[in-house]
Design an enzyme around this catalytic site. Structure first.
Site, short mmCIF file in Angstrom:
data_model
loop_
_atom_site.label_atom_id
_atom_site.label_comp_id
_atom_site.label_asym_id
_atom_site.label_seq_id
_atom_site.Cartn_x
_atom_site.Cartn_y
_atom_site.Cartn_z
N ASP A 35 -37.74 30.84 -23.58
CA ASP A 35 -36.63 30.18 -22.89
C ASP A 35 -36.31 30.87 -21.57
O ASP A 35 -35.94 32.06 -21.56
CB ASP A 35 -35.41 30.23 -23.82
CG ASP A 35 -34.38 29.17 -23.51
OD1 ASP A 35 -34.46 28.57 -22.43
OD2 ASP A 35 -33.50 28.96 -24.34
N ASP A 36 -36.44 30.14 -20.47
CA ASP A 36 -36.06 30.63 -19.14
C ASP A 36 -36.93 31.79 -18.65
O ASP A 36 -36.47 32.62 -17.87
CB ASP A 36 -34.60 31.09 -19.12
CG ASP A 36 -33.61 29.94 -19.00
OD1 ASP A 36 -34.02 28.79 -19.22
OD2 ASP A 36 -32.43 30.19 -18.71
N CYS A 73 -34.13 23.16 -20.21
CA CYS A 73 -34.31 23.26 -21.66
C CYS A 73 -34.47 21.93 -22.40
O CYS A 73 -35.53 21.65 -22.94
CB CYS A 73 -33.12 24.01 -22.26
SG CYS A 73 -32.83 25.63 -21.56
N LYS A 130 -34.91 27.76 -31.41
CA LYS A 130 -33.94 26.91 -30.70
C LYS A 130 -34.35 25.44 -30.74
O LYS A 130 -35.47 25.10 -30.41
CB LYS A 130 -33.82 27.40 -29.25
CG LYS A 130 -32.99 26.52 -28.34
CD LYS A 130 -32.86 27.17 -26.97
CE LYS A 130 -32.34 26.20 -25.93
NZ LYS A 130 -32.14 26.82 -24.61
N HIS A 132 -32.03 22.24 -29.59
CA HIS A 132 -31.50 21.77 -28.30
C HIS A 132 -31.96 20.38 -27.89
O HIS A 132 -32.21 20.11 -26.72
CB HIS A 132 -31.83 22.78 -27.19
CG HIS A 132 -30.88 22.69 -26.04
ND1 HIS A 132 -31.15 23.21 -24.79
CD2 HIS A 132 -29.65 22.11 -25.93
CE1 HIS A 132 -30.14 22.98 -23.97
NE2 HIS A 132 -29.21 22.31 -24.64
N HIS A 224 -33.45 33.95 -22.33
CA HIS A 224 -32.27 33.24 -21.82
C HIS A 224 -31.04 34.15 -21.86
O HIS A 224 -30.88 34.93 -22.80
CB HIS A 224 -32.05 32.00 -22.69
CG HIS A 224 -31.06 31.01 -22.16
ND1 HIS A 224 -29.71 31.26 -22.08
CD2 HIS A 224 -31.22 29.74 -21.70
CE1 HIS A 224 -29.08 30.20 -21.60
NE2 HIS A 224 -29.98 29.27 -21.35
N ASP A 330 -40.19 27.08 -21.39
CA ASP A 330 -39.59 25.75 -21.23
C ASP A 330 -39.27 25.40 -19.78
O ASP A 330 -39.12 24.23 -19.44
CB ASP A 330 -38.34 25.59 -22.11
CG ASP A 330 -37.21 26.52 -21.72
OD1 ASP A 330 -37.42 27.48 -20.95
OD2 ASP A 330 -36.08 26.29 -22.21
N ASN A 331 -39.12 26.39 -18.92
CA ASN A 331 -38.88 26.16 -17.49
C ASN A 331 -39.04 27.48 -16.76
O ASN A 331 -39.32 28.51 -17.36
CB ASN A 331 -37.47 25.58 -17.24
CG ASN A 331 -36.36 26.25 -18.00
OD1 ASN A 331 -35.79 25.67 -18.93
ND2 ASN A 331 -36.04 27.49 -17.66
N LYS A 377 -35.34 27.38 -12.06
CA LYS A 377 -34.97 26.45 -13.12
C LYS A 377 -34.03 25.37 -12.59
O LYS A 377 -33.10 25.64 -11.84
CB LYS A 377 -34.27 27.25 -14.23
CG LYS A 377 -33.51 26.45 -15.26
CD LYS A 377 -32.75 27.40 -16.18
CE LYS A 377 -31.82 26.68 -17.12
NZ LYS A 377 -31.05 27.63 -17.96
#
Length: 541
Positions: A35-36, A73, A130, A132, A224, A330-331, A377
């Site tokens: 994540d991130d 996300c 996660k 989301h 994240h 994810d990004n 992002k």
């Protein structure tokens, strides 16, 4: 003699693989999502951060130079899970309902999940991490095909406690559950990255008593924000970032060339105007910023340690010779500063890294994380929407392979179904199902074949727009909405806008974009649906 021994081992591995396929044994699949995390944050993509487990997968497998996500996300996860464009899946914006089917904020029933399809094909379906893609319990993982689930339903959580997150002056609810039951441990008695890894190991151990193949969706919330890490991991990086982001970026870009991830002929993104020179900071500012990066590195490090746990378990249950592992982010790394912005968390009850901290990496270090790419992002420049991709399958994927690829999230579902021999349904539980739009990557992974895509790739996020066709990338940033054109064969740093030089190309591509908009119920003017509370629209642009 040593070379002969290595050749014999490789030949033996291939023979084992061939025997498994001859027996009709379906392969296991593990998809790891972080994540991130930025493009250059793994050792195998240029980083100084200690990521030996993922680096080993890269050395024994394949890396893509170009793999696209949806820049943030929830939209990314909707495409991962369904193989659909985010709008077709119902998450054109975020996990917020904007009043239109393409922007309803949760997975619709016209899109089936990886778990739903693979479960019908006889797979055990496991998830840890996660979710989301919708907060309503009717659409939680166990209701969308997963046999077992542990993790975070929403967009983020603290790493040391299950309390709410104080975002924007309000209270962001944190739901952590296991198989539809709320999960809670005493504050400061656990670390979430370890819990996600440990639950994955537990599910694999339990599943190994079955003859079924398995699909594991392992989705770490690290790295994240909030920046919170274990002291022993932070200690590894003390003093490493005293050099500042200017020097570190140069180090990473140099290493990327040495690794073969970046070609010298390719441009490097220009410095973001908002990133100050490290040497112009005060001593106290430098101390805060270097502490942030020490913690961020520790979070990535701990995530890699938990990947190592899963790899050890895979070997222990004797499934490592028949498993495909794919790793992505994810990004790109984020620009938001959640503890110091105008709309801020209003909570820093302890030093950076502790359970009372609510710091984020911020634009200054994300400028390094996304090297050599532009922006962050949430934006549809390369830095916001490009991820590392590592694919590992012993005996099937040639070791230490690096290819351009130019693949996308929507290609993952066709790849997994192709590998599993799973039938994609036209109708599921009485609902007509959207067709898959991606291309299987099995030819690319196993034979080095290029992806023959009959349509360009398209994006819309928060009014930002982009498309990729061949070497050309068309992109515009909300709210200016002015098309920019880049030749990514030579300018992946997106430094030279060629729109004025090639107006015919812009016209052709923009007409293709409008066709896609109409086919996917995309709102062309984001101002018409922009939520009043969308203070985050500017983040990352």
């Amino acid at each position: 003699m040593k070379k002969i021994k290595i050749a014999f081992i490789l030949l033996l591995a291939i023979m084992v693989q061939q025997q498994l396929y001859a027996q009709g044994k379906k392969p296991n699949i593990i998809l790891i999502v972080v994540d991130d995390m930025g493009y250059s944050d793994l050792g195998s993509y240029g980083s100084e951060i200690h990521t030996p487990n993922l680096d080993r997968l890269a050395a024994q497998g394949l890396r893509l130079k170009e793999f696209y996500n949806n820049a943030i996300c929830a939209p990314t996860r909707s495409s991962i899970l369904t193989g659909q464009d985010q709008h077709k899946a119902g998450i054109g914006y975020f996990d917020v309902d904007l009043g239109l089917p393409a922007y309803q904020g949760y997975l619709n029933r016209e899109s089936v999940t990886l778990a739903e399809v693979l479960k019908q094909d006889g797979y055990s379906t496991l998830m840890s991490g996660k979710w989301h893609v919708g907060n309503d319990s009717l659409g939680w993982p166990n209701q969308r095909g997963f046999d077992k689930f542990f993790g975070i339903i929403g967009g983020a959580a603290n790493y040391f406690n299950t309390g709410y997150m104080p975002l924007g002056g309000g209270k962001y609810p944190v739901i952590i559950e296991e198989n539809n039951k709320r999960w809670h441990k005493p504050d400061d008695s656990y670390y979430m990255t370890d819990e996600i890894g440990d639950h994955a190991v537990k599910y694999l151990d339990e599943q190994s008593k079955s003859d079924k193949p398995f699909f594991l969706y392992l989705t770490f919330n690290a790295p994240h924000w909030p920046l919170q890490a274990l002291p022993e991991d932070i200690a590894k990086y003390k003093g490493r970032y005293n050099i500042g982001w200017d020097s570190l970026r140069k180090e990473r870009i140099k290493k990327q060339v040495e690794l073969g991830i970046r070609d010298l002929s390719q441009t490097v993104a220009l410095r973001d105007a908002d990133v100050p020179n490290w040497d112009n900071l005060t001593y106290d500012e430098q101390q805060l910023w270097k502490s942030k990066m020490e913690v961020y590195a520790a979070m990535v490090d701990r995530m890699d340690q938990n990947v190592g746990k899963v790899l050890e378990e895979l070997k222990k249950i004797k499934k490592d010779d028949n498993t495909l592992i794919v790793f992505i982010s994810d990004n790109g790394a984020p620009a938001e500063d959640v503890a110091h912005g105008k709309i801020h968390a209003a909570r820093n009850l302890g030093p950076v890294g502790t359970s009372g901290s609510f710091e984020s990496q911020g634009k200054n270090w994300s400028f390094v994380s996304n090297s050599p790419l532009r922006s962050f992002k949430g934006a549809l420049y390369e830095g916001g929407m490009s991820s590392p991709l590592i694919a590992w399958f012993p005996g099937r994927i040639k070791p230490n392979t690096i290819v351009t690829g130019t693949a996308h999230l929507v290609d993952l579902a066709p790849t997994f179904y192709d590998l599993a021999g799973a039938k994609y349904p036209a109708v599921y539980n009485g609902h007509k199902i959207n067709p898959l739009i991606g291309k299987s990557l099995t030819g690319l992974f196993f034979k080095g074949e290029p992806i023959n895509r009959d349509k360009p790739l398209f994006w819309e996020l928060w009014g930002n727009r982009a498309m990729r066709e061949g070497k050309w990338k068309l992109v515009s940033a909300f709210p200016t909405n002015q098309w920019e054109l880049y030749d990514l064969d030579v300018d992946r740093g997106e430094t030279t806008n060629l729109a004025a030089k090639y107006p015919d190309v812009v016209k052709k591509l923009s007409l293709e974009y409008l066709t896609w908009v109409n086919e996917n119920n995309v709102v062309l003017d984001f101002n018409l649906i922009k939520p009043k509370s969308a203070v985050d629209i500017k983040i990352g642009q």
